[in-house]
Design an enzyme around this catalytic site. Sequence first.
Site, short mmCIF file in Angstrom:
data_model
loop_
_atom_site.label_atom_id
_atom_site.label_comp_id
_atom_site.label_asym_id
_atom_site.label_seq_id
_atom_site.Cartn_x
_atom_site.Cartn_y
_atom_site.Cartn_z
N ASP A 206 1.05 -1.66 0.34
CA ASP A 206 -0.12 0.13 -0.07
C ASP A 206 0.75 1.20 -0.11
OD1 ASP A 206 -2.32 1.74 0.24
OD2 ASP A 206 -2.77 0.56 1.72
C1 NOJ Z 1 -4.29 3.90 0.21
C2 NOJ Z 1 -5.11 2.64 0.07
O1 NOJ Z 1 -4.67 2.35 1.96
C3 NOJ Z 1 -5.02 2.13 -0.31
O2 NOJ Z 1 -6.85 1.30 -0.47
C4 NOJ Z 1 -5.22 2.30 -1.94
O3 NOJ Z 1 -5.64 1.64 -2.98
C5 NOJ Z 1 -4.30 3.31 -2.01
N1 NOJ Z 1 -3.59 4.21 -1.25
C6 NOJ Z 1 -3.66 3.88 -3.33
O4 NOJ Z 1 -4.23 5.16 -3.92
#
Ligand code: NOJ
Length: 757
Positions: free
Chosen positions: A299
């Site tokens: 993430d």
């Molecule tokens: C953080 C989030 O937790 C995740 O769900 C998301 O896909 C990513 N950022 C990318 O934007």
Amino acid sequence: MPELRRRTLLSAIGVTATAGAVVTSQSSTASALSGGRGASYEGKVRDLLSRMTLEEKLGQLQQLPWSWDLNPGSGSTKEVEDAARAGRLGSVLSIFGAKTTNALQRLAVEESRLGIPLLFGLDVIHGFWTNFPIPLAQAASFDPEVTRTDAAVSAKEARSNGVHWTFSPMMDVTHEPRWGRIAEGSGEDPYLTARFAAAKVKGYQGSGYGAKETLAACAKHFVAYGGAEGGRDYNTVDVSESRLRNLYLPPFKAALDAGVATVMASFNTISGVPAHGNAHTLTDVLKKEWDFDGFVVSDWTGVQELIAHGFAEDGADAARLALNAGVDMEMTSTNLLTNGKQLLRSGTITQRRIDDAVTRVLRLKYALGLFDDPYVDESAAITEPSPDARRAARAAGSRSMVLLKNDGDVLPLKKSVNSLALVGPFADSADLLGTWVVPASAERFPAVKVLDAVREAAPDAKVTYARGVDPEGKDTGGIAEAVAVAKAADVTVVVVGEPAAMSGEASARSDISLPGDQEKLIAAVAGTGKPFVVVLVGGRPLTIGDWLDSAPAVLLAWHPGTEAGHALADVLFGEVNPGGKLPVSFPRTVGQIPIHYNHESTGRPFDANNKFTSKYLDLPPTPQFPFGFGLSYTTFELGTPTASRGSVRARALRSGDTVEVSVPVRNTGSRKGDEVVQLYVHDVAASITQPVRRLRGFERVTLDAGASTTVSFRLGADDLGFWTNDPSGRFLLEEGTFELFVGTASTAGARLTLKVT
Ligand code: NOJ
């Protein structure tokens, strides 16, 4: 003890204490490449890999962020463009637009040494141009076809705009309504979530994401993110192996079985080990036990955050831990790219593990067809929601709504009503799209407002409006005006709730009642003595105060998306008879959290006549509204459920035998409607204490007035067994008595007994 092992354990290659395990995928029942097509690319991948330098390999494992409103050459995107040209970049996120993606792709394909195409990812969570209801709302439809349709429409729109990969579906089961991200998942139940996860993967990926109308999907967040302590985002999760496997992992397994291309690691720790550095979940379970041949993306800065977790010393250590645990691609932070060479030299990561990670990434690029055709046809880009897409979003919106109360049949409203007042902060608001919105779509395609849709639906009625209060603050200055319009109207619809920004990522609330002074508005309208309906919008279960007693009807609309107003008007006026059910319990107060239907048995279950049982002194033991609950404008009656047999041999179940449970259902009212028939099981005595009930079957049926049908479910070993605390994965089907409950909510009363011998 009878045991059922349901996994293929492939041998690990190159496992050492410090350098990560490398798992090669062989046959792929759970192929990330839609039906095992990956095999045909292995030769090409190997050949390409043999020609790549270490820098180029590390580059494939790097994903950098874009900003949706920028174009290559704008100056601020130089770092990404340089990396693309140099072949030091595998993927870019938060990018879309046929022209923009083509321009950036050209740099990688035409100017880098090997011309490896970039993979473009975006959070297409519940819509691209056309926003569908939030995922939690979709789960309330109890109809996986709703989510499959959302995914198929979104894939078509997004892929035509140069996006290859969506960071969806989110499948974090949670018992925490304070957690803002509850909006993004399917609620509190692993079975419901698994069914929706599989349907959404199929919707995005179609029969193979090489097709131009599909997207590669991403199962996230791996894993147990929904267990965040106190519902505070990114927080600690301490979880037993059995709960991990019975509660949090099943949706991911279902997504894998549906062929999901990628998996995203989660921000939380899992029993002390951050998910991004967790070899047990990422490698032992995902890659070995489940034979996952796709790749794991971190993430956003999740690798870097291993330092803040107190797990890694510095960036190099974080890169080592993440790669060795099983992360294949680093999102945003650049620890592996920066330190990979040095780590390899020191022997703390292996060439083999790097090659494995790169292989996984390249495999997807081949499967997407990017080596054959890296660009999109700019003239074919979809630039707005089509009428069909709008129709689908509208149907999904109304299908997801849940009727919580309807005393005296206030609903549906009559289109012939003389006068109707709309009051509340969301009656004339476009803040109905929900938590994840592609930025340009919010600007260009705002949600249809309730006020506009009601005027459209009842053109002959006098429709008045007053906001009353603002959604978040304390501006109650408009209440007098709201009371005046309510007094003057035959019926009033009060549209209250949470703004979209109060749910989703980093949006935990400690108080989940109606924000601001919205309850005062309801009380004031109730004071007029005229009939009224409360429509709730929002992204989570709300605690519903005393106002519930005063409101004759309450309709839960969630955040319904682009066609919000139309979808709501359809339900308010009875064009659509609501049939949604709650995918999550609604607590009475925050102090009652966690409260969920699938809690484990205690030694002292609640007994109203015995103080020394499990309860609060100041609250009933039940939630305000239970999981699986929802009303209709008609009524249904379930007949007596029957099972195809009263006892079954464990051995037979293990070899695929099933028990059929059937129940007749009849529409006893005077209009056509939907009912969701639900089947729950309870293992009466088990070697690990089991939930008091577990959903194991549901079906949404539509019946004309007076019509009836029989709904049948098949129960097999999967439905009756459970995972133990054995870290290597042990699924047990134990002999004994099982109770089966059939009904229209998790409180279902009709009970059958099944003996497993
Ligand atoms: C953080 C989030 O937790 C995740 O769900 C998301 O896909 C990513 N950022 C990318 O934007």
